[in-house]
Design an enzyme around this catalytic site. Structure first.
Site, PDB file in Angstrom:
ATOM      1  N   GLY A  45       0.789  -1.221   0.000  1.00  8.32           N
ATOM      2  CA  GLY A  45       0.000   0.000   0.000  1.00  8.32           C
ATOM      3  C   GLY A  45       0.819   1.268   0.000  1.00  8.32           C
ATOM      4  O   GLY A  45       0.310   2.339  -0.317  1.00  8.32           O
ATOM      5  N   ARG A  46       2.098   1.159   0.360  1.00  3.86           N
ATOM      6  CA  ARG A  46       2.951   2.358   0.364  1.00  3.86           C
ATOM      7  C   ARG A  46       4.407   2.016   0.090  1.00  3.86           C
ATOM      8  O   ARG A  46       5.302   2.816   0.358  1.00  3.86           O
ATOM      9  CB  ARG A  46       2.823   3.088   1.696  1.00  3.86           C
ATOM     10  N   ASP A  77       0.742 -11.646   6.292  1.00  2.00           N
ATOM     11  CA  ASP A  77       1.332 -10.799   5.249  1.00  2.00           C
ATOM     12  C   ASP A  77       2.621 -10.138   5.716  1.00  2.00           C
ATOM     13  O   ASP A  77       3.318  -9.504   4.916  1.00  2.00           O
ATOM     14  CB  ASP A  77       0.334  -9.732   4.787  1.00  2.00           C
ATOM     15  N   ASN A  78       2.960 -10.292   6.993  1.00  2.00           N
ATOM     16  CA  ASN A  78       4.221  -9.777   7.520  1.00  2.00           C
ATOM     17  C   ASN A  78       5.239 -10.889   7.762  1.00  2.00           C
ATOM     18  O   ASN A  78       6.230 -10.679   8.456  1.00  2.00           O
ATOM     19  CB  ASN A  78       3.983  -9.022   8.831  1.00  2.00           C
TER      20      ASN A  78
END
Length: 484
Positions: free
Chosen positions: A83-84, A244-245
């Protein structure tokens, strides 16, 4: 930098191409000479600053954001993605390739109404923890630099935008496999494509067939177990162990409200958004297995369930064995090459009794371990004793410890060995916060000093003694926000 673009050219359905949006008045806040060497960079230059701040093109870069999904706090989110963070490609270095990513580079198709920016405080924290963990010997992604700006961004209040330049052996996460199993159903061919790419890039000794897939998943299980054993031994709480991490390579990844333990506390929560303690320090080993089970579910279209379960059943053994190895060294106990299950259990109980004593007596985790470097293990009177309130309980533990330790012939060498594995300096949250406040005031010296000290965490560095002290009352056990 010289790039290759294997992910970009071979997996076009696994990302969206997107270009960074530059930040105003970019300037270097931090630079890692150690990380720079990984991709054959020398000194930070103005041209590099313009490129990594998104204000100019970097030659050879492709610019893309990856798509993935994941389980967040136990619930499945079908579409996440970068997302970033915008990846430039795989930069070539003397010992292999490293993904280069601009974390805070601007909005992407996966920003979910966010601005795609990172604030300075989170960028500085990620830089410091990446380099701190590396120098502590913990597998981790790296941080090349932090680039500051005068661009305002809003979180709980107005802050300034910054970019962390992250280096990773790979950005492939558990969530990549989950996306093409659950969110994009019926695409087993994509799972196979991603799996084959992963093996060719990072496990070239394994074949791209069922035998190779099974061996690969077992390796992921073992690498994840070893990573979490490192965290538990060094006293590190990640804070947001969503799938997701989780790096497929077993590296510490995607840092947010992390913390190193100050006072030892088994149920320590470092994340303000985790009031029930799902990701508390003592829960990390169990969450590691839970996350691997979610990855295994995603792999069922290509690997039989029985084989996945067989690999998952190896997790606890791998975790315990690696944890025992690390903790025996911290205590100075001889490694038992052919230890029995009973002997391993005895050592686990000895270690557990000591950490329970630490918690009951509210002792500082890292500083207590460091005290073993001044301990005379042959003496019946331990220099640690005065730190404990219940002396009878400590004496009973110490007698059991000495019995397990055996005779130490070279005490000085033994003490030096303890100091080589029990760090004097860790990244305490209050130290990071003090450095961040100084940066906000235009003073980079505390950040640079802290960074340099963390490069040698086991050295005495007597001129920096103040950075090894227990935190003041306001800085004890700080709980951080997820906002970044």
């Amino acid at each position: 930098m010289k790039f290759k673009q294997d992910f970009f050219t071979q997996l076009p359905e696994f990302y969206s191409q997107v270009y960074p949006q530059g930040i105003s008045n970019p300037h270097w806040l931090a630079w890692s000479e150690d990380a720079a060497k990984l991709i054959d960079l020398q000194q930070p230059t103005d041209a590099l600053l313009q490129g990594l701040s998104g204000n100019a093109a970097v030659e050879g870069a492709s610019y893309y954001a990856q798509v993935y999904s994941g389980h967040q706090f136990g619930g499945y989110t079908p579409r996440l993605g970068d997302g970033r963070s915008i990846i430039l490609g795989e930069a070539l270095g003397p010992q292999g390739a490293w993904d280069v990513a601009l974390k805070g580079g601007g909005p992407t198709p996966y920003s979910r109404h966010g601005d795609g920016r990172a604030v300075m405080r989170s960028a500085v924290r990620e830089f410091l923890v990446s380099e701190a963990l590396h120098h502590l010997g913990v597998p981790t992604t790296r941080a090349l630099a932090v680039i500051g700006s005068d661009m305002p961004v809003w979180r709980e209040s107005q802050e300034t935008a910054a970019i962390t330049v992250r280096l990773a052996r790979s950005h492939i996460r558990f969530g990549h496999f989950e996306f093409f199993c659950h969110s994009e159903r019926g695409q087993a061919d994509k799972l196979t494509q991603l799996l084959n790419f992963t093996l060719k890039q990072h496990y070239p000794n394994l074949s791209c067939d069922l035998a190779g897939y099974k061996a690969w998943f077992l390796q992921v299980v073992q690498d994840t177990a070893k990573l979490i054993a490192h965290w538990q031994a060094i006293g590190f709480a990640h804070g947001v162990m969503n799938t997701d991490n989780m790096s497929i390579l077993g590296d510490s990844f995607d840092f947010g409200p992390f913390a190193f333990l100050d006072t030892f506390q088994e149920d320590f929560i470092c994340n303000h958004s985790d009031p029930e303690g799902r990701y508390a320090f003592g829960q990390q080993p169990g969450i590691g297995l839970w996350n691997l089970q979610r990855l295994a579910q995603a792999l069922t279209p290509v690997i039989p369930s029985d084989d996945l379960i067989a690999a998952l059943n190896q997790y606890q053994h791998a975790l315990v064995q690696h944890y025992l190895m690390l903790m025996r060294v911290k205590l100075g106990l001889t490694e038992r090459a052919d230890s029995t299950a009973e002997q391993d259990q005895q050592d686990l109980e000895l270690i557990g009794r000591f950490t329970v004593l630490m918690e009951k007596n509210q002792l500082d985790y890292s500083n207590t371990w460091r005290r073993f470097g001044q301990l005379d293990p042959s003496s019946a009177h331990s220099s640690l004793r005065d730190d404990f309130i219940d002396l009878n309980e400590f004496d009973a533990w110490y007698q059991a410890y000495q019995a397990r330790l055996g005779k130490v012939t070279d005490i000085e060498a033994w003490q030096q060995a303890r100091n080589s594995v029990n760090p004097k300096y860790i990244l305490r949250n209050y130290l990071a916060q003090e450095a961040i406040i100084a940066v906000e005031e235009g003073n980079l010296a505390p950040l640079e000093r802290l960074h340099q000290v963390l490069r040698q965490p086991f050295a005495e560095q007597v001129e920096h003694e103040d950075l090894a002290k227990r935190p003041p009352d306001w800085g004890q056990g700080l709980i951080m926000s997820c906002s970044s």
